[in-house]
Design an enzyme around this catalytic site. Structure first.
Site, PDB file in Angstrom:
ATOM      1  N   LYS A  34       0.894  -1.193   0.105  1.00  0.00           N
ATOM      2  CA  LYS A  34      -0.054   0.108  -0.007  1.00  0.00           C
ATOM      3  C   LYS A  34       0.794   1.326   0.040  1.00  0.00           C
ATOM      4  O   LYS A  34       1.978   1.489   0.190  1.00  0.00           O
ATOM      5  CB  LYS A  34      -0.798   0.065   1.255  1.00  0.00           C
ATOM      6  CG  LYS A  34      -0.281  -0.012   2.453  1.00  0.00           C
ATOM      7  CD  LYS A  34      -1.052  -0.233   3.738  1.00  0.00           C
ATOM      8  CE  LYS A  34      -0.590  -0.376   4.958  1.00  0.00           C
ATOM      9  NZ  LYS A  34      -1.153  -0.932   6.219  1.00  0.00           N
ATOM     10  N   TYR A 249      15.378  29.523   9.698  1.00  0.00           N
ATOM     11  CA  TYR A 249      14.062  30.409  10.383  1.00  0.00           C
ATOM     12  C   TYR A 249      13.972  29.921  11.618  1.00  0.00           C
ATOM     13  O   TYR A 249      14.290  28.829  12.260  1.00  0.00           O
ATOM     14  CB  TYR A 249      12.923  29.338   9.580  1.00  0.00           C
ATOM     15  CG  TYR A 249      12.827  29.784   8.145  1.00  0.00           C
ATOM     16  CD1 TYR A 249      12.665  31.138   7.713  1.00  0.00           C
ATOM     17  CD2 TYR A 249      12.895  28.857   7.285  1.00  0.00           C
ATOM     18  CE1 TYR A 249      12.471  31.343   6.429  1.00  0.00           C
ATOM     19  CE2 TYR A 249      12.749  28.927   5.817  1.00  0.00           C
ATOM     20  CZ  TYR A 249      12.457  30.166   5.525  1.00  0.00           C
ATOM     21  OH  TYR A 249      12.398  30.558   4.425  1.00  0.00           O
TER      22      TYR A 249
HETATM   23  C1  LIG Z   1      -0.368  -1.981   6.651  1.00  0.00           C
HETATM   24  C2  LIG Z   1      -1.136  -3.275   7.040  1.00  0.00           C
HETATM   25  C3  LIG Z   1      -0.219  -4.554   7.382  1.00  0.00           C
HETATM   26  C4  LIG Z   1       1.404  -4.228   7.284  1.00  0.00           C
HETATM   27  O1  LIG Z   1       1.903  -3.673   8.494  1.00  0.00           O
HETATM   28  P1  LIG Z   1       3.405  -3.658   8.861  1.00  0.00           P
HETATM   29  O2  LIG Z   1       3.235  -2.994  10.350  1.00  0.00           O
HETATM   30  O3  LIG Z   1       3.965  -2.667   7.893  1.00  0.00           O
HETATM   31  O4  LIG Z   1       4.041  -4.900   8.873  1.00  0.00           O
HETATM   32  C5  LIG Z   1      -0.779  -5.583   7.624  1.00  0.00           C
HETATM   33  N1  LIG Z   1      -2.222  -5.822   7.719  1.00  0.00           N
HETATM   34  C6  LIG Z   1      -2.866  -4.684   7.533  1.00  0.00           C
HETATM   35  C7  LIG Z   1      -4.448  -4.820   7.436  1.00  0.00           C
HETATM   36  C8  LIG Z   1      -2.414  -3.310   7.167  1.00  0.00           C
HETATM   37  O5  LIG Z   1      -3.243  -2.312   7.062  1.00  0.00           O
END
Ligand SMILES: *Cc1c(COP(=O)(O)O)cnc(C)c1O
Length: 353
Positions: A34, A249
């Protein structure tokens, strides 16, 4: 050309998937890609993660893009669908979907699909984000048996990386789903690494594939993971400050004696966190030093004390090889996930094998 670069190491992606597979040897893997593969580039990551049995993500558009580019493996939509009209392309492309609430279930029941979908029935066991409540789960499963092509039971852990662990959620999972003889998918990276009892049929590694640690108290290096993204740049100026001179800044850093500072071509418009304070680790000429002052849109400051060879054009590593994104994230009060995902489209990406 501005010298900032993100280098993505496909070999590291492959290596890290291998670590996940060795930790969960009897499970198949949904490589979680994702958010543009946590900033690493979806197509690139999908290719490097060829040993994963499936790809899991949130964005339907990205899933369709994977299919258009010839991806044949199972693809799982981790939040399922958001509107009835998405079911048609989902079915046409054979995507698997999470079903997490009564409304989605009702839409699925009403849909006239050429082929029934593979469904991940998500149970809320304590995250309290998505998932059927325990007392509705049996009924949901009954209804899914009638309208789904296959059912896998799923939940997500709230504190697999922390104090509370997973036992309390596993107990709720077993109580709500115990009897059902269906495949299961529970484990994110933290659970893969710490809780073998969660591995089940499919694991869902995300952050570990990208070479970062899910744990605040255990480094990626110690876990045998290799950083897949290295964000680097160069010094584009250097100057000497005297006592009383400040930088940037807000004048948030003021020298209390002579100090040489380097100006790095990297800022928050590149994805570097603006809230990283003075003292955040950074490498100049391969040597570890610290940032000074406030991060600007296109530049930040590095302390050149102890690096006399540093000059315009000297290499700088913001995170990646030699300096874990986890450490930079901790200093900035966030997690590596956020840094990786925030890599800006204006940063040119190169690839190594
Ligand atoms: C993002 C996600 C993962 C992966 O999690 P990590 O902590 O990056 O390993 C697994 N399951 C679901 C449902 C997620 O949304």
């Amino acid at each position: 050309m501005r010298p900032i670069r993100a280098r993505i190491d496909s070999g590291a992606l492959r290596h890290n998937l291998g670590v996940a597979k060795r930790r969960a040897p009897r499970s198949r893997s949904w490589a979680v890609v994702k958010a543009n593969a946590y900033g690493h580039g979806l197509a690139r990551a999908a290719k490097a993660l060829a040993a994963a049995e499936g790809l899991a993500l949130i964005e339907l558009e990205a899933a369709l893009e994977l299919r258009r580019s010839g991806e044949r493996r199972p693809i799982l939509l981790l939040q399922g669908f958001y509107a009835p009209e998405e079911l048609e392309p989902i079915a046409a492309q054979g995507l698997a979907v999470v079903v997490h609430d009564a409304e989605q279930l009702a839409v699925l029941e009403k849909a006239q699909l050429p082929k029934k979908l593979a469904v991940y029935a998500k149970l809320n066991t304590g995250m309290n984000r998505l998932g059927f409540p325990g007392k509705e789960f049996r009924d949901a499963l009954e209804r899914l048996r009638a309208c789904a092509g296959s059912i896998t039971l799923m939940t997500h852990f709230a504190d697999a990386d922390g104090e509370r662990g997973v036992r309390w959620q596993l107990a709720r999972f077993d109580a709500a789903a115990g009897g059902a003889k269906l495949p299961r998918s529970l484990a994110n990276s933290a659970a893969i690494l710490r809780y073998p009892e969660t591995h089940a049929d499919w694991v869902r590694p995300g952050i570990m594939l990208y070479g970062c640690s899910p744990f605040p108290d255990e480094s990626a290096e110690k876990l045998g993971l290799k950083p897949a993204m290295t964000l680097s740049s160069e010094l584009i100026a250097a100057r000497s400050l005297s006592a009383g001179d400040s930088v940037g800044y807000g004048c948030t850093f003021t020298a209390d004696g002579p100090v040489r500072v380097g100006i790095v071509a990297c800022g928050y418009a590149d994805g570097y966190p603006r809230h990283a304070p003075t003292g955040t680790p950074i490498l100049v000429c391969g040597k570890r030093t610290r940032t000074l002052g406030r991060v600007a849109m296109d530049m930040l400051f590095a302390d050149l004390t102890g690096i006399p060879e540093a000059a315009i054009g000297s290499p700088v590593t913001l995170w990646g090889e030699g300096l874990s994104a986890d450490e930079v994230a901790t200093s900035a009060g966030t997690v590596s996930y956020e840094l990786l995902c925030a890599l800006s489209p204006r940063v040119p990406v190169t690839e190594t094998d």
